[in-house]
Design an enzyme around this catalytic site. Structure first.
Site, mmCIF file in Angstrom:
data_model
loop_
_atom_site.group_PDB
_atom_site.id
_atom_site.type_symbol
_atom_site.label_atom_id
_atom_site.label_comp_id
_atom_site.label_asym_id
_atom_site.label_seq_id
_atom_site.Cartn_x
_atom_site.Cartn_y
_atom_site.Cartn_z
ATOM 1 N N LYS A 196 -5.913 -5.373 4.293
ATOM 2 C CA LYS A 196 -4.594 -5.442 3.666
ATOM 3 C C LYS A 196 -3.675 -6.357 4.450
ATOM 4 C CE LYS A 196 -1.104 -2.890 4.438
ATOM 5 N NZ LYS A 196 -0.138 -1.793 4.667
ATOM 6 N N ASP A 214 -1.898 -2.012 -0.995
ATOM 7 C CA ASP A 214 -1.152 -0.987 -0.270
ATOM 8 C C ASP A 214 -1.043 0.260 -1.147
ATOM 9 O OD1 ASP A 214 0.740 -1.601 -2.169
ATOM 10 O OD2 ASP A 214 2.375 -1.902 -0.749
#
Length: 328
Positions: A196, A214
Site C-alpha cells: 500500500k 487502504d
C-alpha cells in the site's frame, strides 16, 4: 313439574313460580367468562405491537435486499459499471490527490508510514517538525530515537513508528544512496513499507500507476461488489483487472476521497451520494437527502474542486431518491 332457571336470582323454580332453593352455578360460569373478555380487550394492542414489529422486520429485510448485488451480473456489465462509477467520482473530485503533505519522495514515504492508524491531518501537523529537524534520510538515520519519539507522539504508536522511519532511513542511506527507489520490489524491502505504502509512493512521487488498498478502498469496492475478496493483495489484483493500468492511481484517489467524505464506514450518506443509482449497497445508510447531506464530511472542512450536486439532483420525478442498480 316444569323446572326453569330464573336468570335474575340464579335459582331454579317450578312451573307454578315456587322457588326450588337449588342455586344455579351461574356465578362460576361468569367468572370463567371474565378472562375471555379481558383477553378480548387486550388483543387489539397486542396485535398492534405485533404489526409494528413485523413492519420493522420488513423494513430491515428490504434494506438488506437492496444491498445485494445485481443478480447474475456479467463480467462485461461489472466492468462497465465500475468504470462509470470512476468517471462519476472523477467529476465530483476532479482534484483528488494524496492528502499527505510532502515535497519529495523521502517525505512522502515517511509520511505514509506515519499515517497508519491515524489521520492525514494529524500527520500533516507532525511532519513539519520532523522534517525541519531531519530533512534527509541520513539525518533521520542518525537521530536519537527518544527525540524522534517525542515528535511522533501525537501520531500514536510512536515507538513502533519511530523504529520504522529510522530503519527505513538507514536502509535508504546504506542501500540506495540516500534516494527513495522507484521500484516496487525495492520499496517493500524498507522497514514499515508494504505494498500500500509502496503504491502511494510510486503513483504520486514517480508517476507510476498503482492501486492503494487502504481501509476506505477495501470497504467501498466490496460495497460496490467489484470483488468479494478480503485480502488486500487479492483486492488489488481483482480491481486492477477492471481498469486500464493508466487509471489506477487516480482511481485510488477517487475511491479514498469518496470513502472519507460520503461513503462512511458506520453511516454512509446514501441519500446524497452521486453514484447511488450505480451502487448495489444503496440503503445501508441514510437515504433521506437532507439528512444525508448532514453526514457529508467535506461540509465541515471543505476540499478544493468539489462539485457535488445539490440533493435534488439525485431525486427521481416523484421526489424520491433515484432507485439503486438492480432494485425493482
Amino acid at each position: 313439574m316444569v323446572v326453569r332457571r330464573d336468570s335474575a336470582v340464579g335459582e331454579q323454580s317450578s312451573g307454578d313460580g315456587k322457588k326450588t332453593g337449588k342455586p344455579v352455578k351461574k356465578v362460576a360460569r361468569a367468572k370463567k367468562a371474565a378472562p375471555a373478555k379481558k383477553a378480548a380487550e387486550v388483543a387489539p394492542s397486542a396485535a398492534e405491537a405485533a404489526t409494528k414489529t413485523a413492519t420493522k422486520a420488513a423494513t430491515k429485510a428490504a434494506a438488506k435486499a437492496v444491498a445485494k448485488a445485481p443478480a447474475q451480473e456479467s463480467r462485461t456489465a461489472l466492468v462497465r459499471r465500475a468504470r462509470r462509477i470512476n468517471r462519476e467520482l472523477a467529476e465530483v473530485y476532479p482534484y483528488a490527490h494524496p492528502e499527505l503533505d510532502f515535497e519529495n519522495p523521502f517525505q512522502l514515504v515517511v509520511a505514509t508510514v506515519l499515517s497508519a492508524q491515524t489521520t492525514d491531518l494529524r500527520v500533516n501537523q507532525t511532519t513539519p517538525a520532523l522534517f525541519g529537524k531531519y530533512p534527509t534520510p541520513e539525518d533521520l538515520a542518525a537521530a536519537n530515537p527518544e527525540e524522534v519519539e517525542d515528535i511522533l507522539r501525537p501520531c500514536g504508536f510512536f515507538r513502533a513508528k519511530t523504529k520504522s522511519v529510522i530503519g527505513l532511513s538507514k536502509a535508504l542511506a546504506e542501500d540506495f544512496g540516500g534516494e527513495v527507489p522507484g521500484r516496487l520490489e525495492d520499496l517493500v524491502k524498507l522497514p514499515g513499507v508494504g505494498r500500500k505504502t509502496a503504491f502511494v509512493v510510486l503513483g504520486n512521487a514517480f508517476g507510476r500507476p498503482g492501486i492503494t488498498v487502504d481501509t476506505h478502498f477495501q470497504r467501498l469496492v466490496r460495497r460496490w461488489r467489484w470483488t468479494d475478496q478480503t485480502d488486500p493483495d487479492k483486492i488489488e489484483a481483482a480491481v486492477g483487472a477492471l481498469f486500464p493500468k493508466s487509471e489506477w492511481t487516480d482511481l485510488s484517489h477517487h475511491v479514498i476521497w469518496h470513502g472519507r467524505r460520503i461513503c462512511h464506514a458506520r453511516k454512509p450518506a446514501c441519500g446524497a451520494c452521486p453514484i447511488a443509482p450505480l451502487c448495489p449497497a444503496y440503503g445501508e445508510g441514510e437515504t433521506d437527502p437532507e439528512k444525508a447531506r448532514k453526514l457529508l464530511k467535506y461540509e465541515k472542512g471543505g476540499f478544493p474542486g468539489q462539485r457535488l450536486k445539490p440533493p435534488q439532483a439525485y431525486l427521481d420525478a416523484g421526489g424520491k431518491p433515484a432507485p439503486p442498480l438492480g432494485a425493482a
